[in-house]
Design an enzyme around this catalytic site. Structure first.
Site, PDB file in Angstrom:
ATOM      1  N   LYS A 122     -19.699 -23.502   7.116  1.00  0.00           N
ATOM      2  CA  LYS A 122     -20.006 -22.106   6.519  1.00  0.00           C
ATOM      3  C   LYS A 122     -18.957 -21.969   5.330  1.00  0.00           C
ATOM      4  O   LYS A 122     -17.937 -22.640   5.297  1.00  0.00           O
ATOM      5  CB  LYS A 122     -20.102 -21.204   7.381  1.00  0.00           C
ATOM      6  CG  LYS A 122     -21.359 -21.278   8.327  1.00  0.00           C
ATOM      7  CD  LYS A 122     -21.373 -20.058   9.215  1.00  0.00           C
ATOM      8  CE  LYS A 122     -22.566 -20.181   9.978  1.00  0.00           C
ATOM      9  NZ  LYS A 122     -22.642 -19.003  10.824  1.00  0.00           N
ATOM     10  N   PHE A 168     -27.578  -7.196  11.515  1.00  0.00           N
ATOM     11  CA  PHE A 168     -26.304  -7.808  10.661  1.00  0.00           C
ATOM     12  C   PHE A 168     -27.115  -8.764   9.901  1.00  0.00           C
ATOM     13  O   PHE A 168     -26.434  -9.379   9.006  1.00  0.00           O
ATOM     14  CB  PHE A 168     -25.260  -8.463  11.395  1.00  0.00           C
ATOM     15  CG  PHE A 168     -25.802  -9.478  12.566  1.00  0.00           C
ATOM     16  CD1 PHE A 168     -26.132 -10.651  12.184  1.00  0.00           C
ATOM     17  CD2 PHE A 168     -25.816  -9.170  13.888  1.00  0.00           C
ATOM     18  CE1 PHE A 168     -26.648 -11.637  13.117  1.00  0.00           C
ATOM     19  CE2 PHE A 168     -26.329 -10.079  14.861  1.00  0.00           C
ATOM     20  CZ  PHE A 168     -26.716 -11.361  14.454  1.00  0.00           C
ATOM     21  N   ARG A 216     -15.037 -23.076  16.081  1.00  0.00           N
ATOM     22  CA  ARG A 216     -15.087 -21.342  15.819  1.00  0.00           C
ATOM     23  C   ARG A 216     -13.917 -20.883  16.382  1.00  0.00           C
ATOM     24  O   ARG A 216     -13.406 -20.019  15.775  1.00  0.00           O
ATOM     25  CB  ARG A 216     -16.428 -21.033  16.574  1.00  0.00           C
ATOM     26  CG  ARG A 216     -17.454 -20.997  15.691  1.00  0.00           C
ATOM     27  CD  ARG A 216     -18.722 -20.817  16.512  1.00  0.00           C
ATOM     28  NE  ARG A 216     -19.991 -21.070  15.975  1.00  0.00           N
ATOM     29  CZ  ARG A 216     -21.133 -21.164  16.545  1.00  0.00           C
ATOM     30  NH1 ARG A 216     -21.256 -21.063  17.733  1.00  0.00           N
ATOM     31  NH2 ARG A 216     -22.235 -21.306  15.735  1.00  0.00           N
ATOM     32  N   ASN A 226     -17.797 -17.308  11.215  1.00  0.00           N
ATOM     33  CA  ASN A 226     -17.346 -18.099  12.451  1.00  0.00           C
ATOM     34  C   ASN A 226     -17.476 -19.909  12.118  1.00  0.00           C
ATOM     35  O   ASN A 226     -17.537 -20.521  12.902  1.00  0.00           O
ATOM     36  CB  ASN A 226     -18.224 -17.899  13.583  1.00  0.00           C
ATOM     37  CG  ASN A 226     -19.921 -18.189  13.415  1.00  0.00           C
ATOM     38  OD1 ASN A 226     -20.137 -18.709  12.201  1.00  0.00           O
ATOM     39  ND2 ASN A 226     -20.637 -18.033  14.380  1.00  0.00           N
ATOM     40  N   HIS A 229     -22.182 -23.896  12.040  1.00  0.00           N
ATOM     41  CA  HIS A 229     -23.256 -23.740  12.588  1.00  0.00           C
ATOM     42  C   HIS A 229     -23.828 -24.980  13.320  1.00  0.00           C
ATOM     43  O   HIS A 229     -23.729 -26.061  12.665  1.00  0.00           O
ATOM     44  CB  HIS A 229     -24.149 -22.987  11.608  1.00  0.00           C
ATOM     45  CG  HIS A 229     -25.851 -22.896  12.180  1.00  0.00           C
ATOM     46  ND1 HIS A 229     -26.244 -22.317  13.087  1.00  0.00           N
ATOM     47  CD2 HIS A 229     -26.794 -24.067  11.893  1.00  0.00           C
ATOM     48  CE1 HIS A 229     -27.554 -22.444  13.285  1.00  0.00           C
ATOM     49  NE2 HIS A 229     -27.911 -23.643  12.401  1.00  0.00           N
TER      50      HIS A 229
END
Length: 301
Positions: A122, A168, A216, A226, A229
């Site tokens: 990410k 969220f 993470r 985090n 994925h």
């Protein structure tokens, strides 16, 4: 044999046992659930794919319509070693994604074979790509595809379709589109579960207490930022890999190349096969270079 041949005859009380001798496992077949993207209808069509290793023949059934799509036909271009969850196989020019086993026998016989899954770094952890890729290689994964890209809002919505009702959700979309991501197709036995284990719990705070050596825990901040994925099922892995590495002729999300004030660095095949990619990315970063684009390609001579 007719009565009287070679001077012998069959008596009324005689018995004959007729035997058909076939090679062992002549009728063995393996079943998979497969998906094919139909570009004309813009739909994913699902099939049961049967493979008969004795003669290399295949058979297909349309799952939705419950009818035979392809009668059993010999097809030499498909091999048993091609059949593992997450792989893409071509059957008479139709590219199928194997998303699950079709029966328990196939799962038992081939369940330990290799799988492919998506590994996504990410935006918050792109600067740590070298360390993460080093962990991926050390955990026995092979990186078969890699590309740095940036997601549009529509692509982010497609990617996070399962989180649409979460409170969220908007923050999730804003974060995943805030900078480049690095998408990888990774391969090993039990890849989906093993990649989730290497990732650790989704909340980075929990990961630091429950799985301190996980990705993470080491590189994440919270439950959204985090670091990386991974999909949690065969079907999710197939859907997400299609988004980042489309087989339907599309190019996927936009690449991040700037082509200004930059140069090209090529990491050669032997370094990739020896698992040195992560170390080289760390060395490039530590030499004060910013990596603005990245893609794994094949076919150079």
């Amino acid at each position: 044999m007719k009565a009287g041949q070679q001077g012998r005859s069959l008596q009324p009380s005689s018995s004959l046992v007729s035997l058909y001798l076939a090679p062992k496992n002549q009728s063995e077949r393996f079943a998979f659930l497969a998906e094919w993207y139909d570009p004309n209808a813009a739909l994913l069509r699902r099939y049961e794919l049967l493979f008969y290793p004795a003669d290399g023949s295949v058979e297909m059934h349309d799952v939705k319509n419950r009818r035979t799509f392809l009668k059993r036909t010999k097809y030499e271009d498909l091999r048993l070693e091609d059949l593992f969850i997450g792989n893409k196989v071509n059957v008479f020019s139709r590219q199928l994604v194997l998303i699950d086993y079709g029966d328990q026998y196939t799962a038992r016989q081939l369940g330990s074979r290799k799988e492919k899954t998506l590994a996504l770094i990410k935006p918050d952890a792109v600067s740590k790509a070298g360390e993460i890729i080093e962990m991926i290689n050390k955990s026995g994964f092979t990186i078969t595809k890699l590309r740095m890209m940036i997601l549009s809002r529509k692509e982010a919505v497609d990617f996070h379709v399962d989180h649409h009702s979460r409170p969220f959700y908007n923050e999730l979309i804003q974060f995943i589109t805030s900078g480049p991501v690095i998408a990888m197709e990774i391969l090993r036995d039990d890849a989906i579960c093993e990649w989730k284990r290497l990732l650790g719990p989704a909340n980075s705070g929990l990961a630091r207490s429950d799985a301190p050596g996980s990705i993470r825990a080491l590189f994440g901040t919270d439950g959204i930022r985090n670091a990386a994925h991974g999909p949690d099922s065969f079907a999710s892995a197939a859907r997400e890999m299609e988004l980042f590495f489309p087989s339907s002729g599309g190019c996927g999300p936009a690449n991040t190349a700037k082509f200004t004030n930059s140069t090209c660095c090529i990491i050669k095949p032997h370094a990739i096969s020896e698992g040195l990619l992560g170390k080289l990315l760390i060395a490039i970063r530590d030499a004060c270079f910013d990596i603005t684009a990245m893609q794994m390609v094949s076919g150079f001579q």
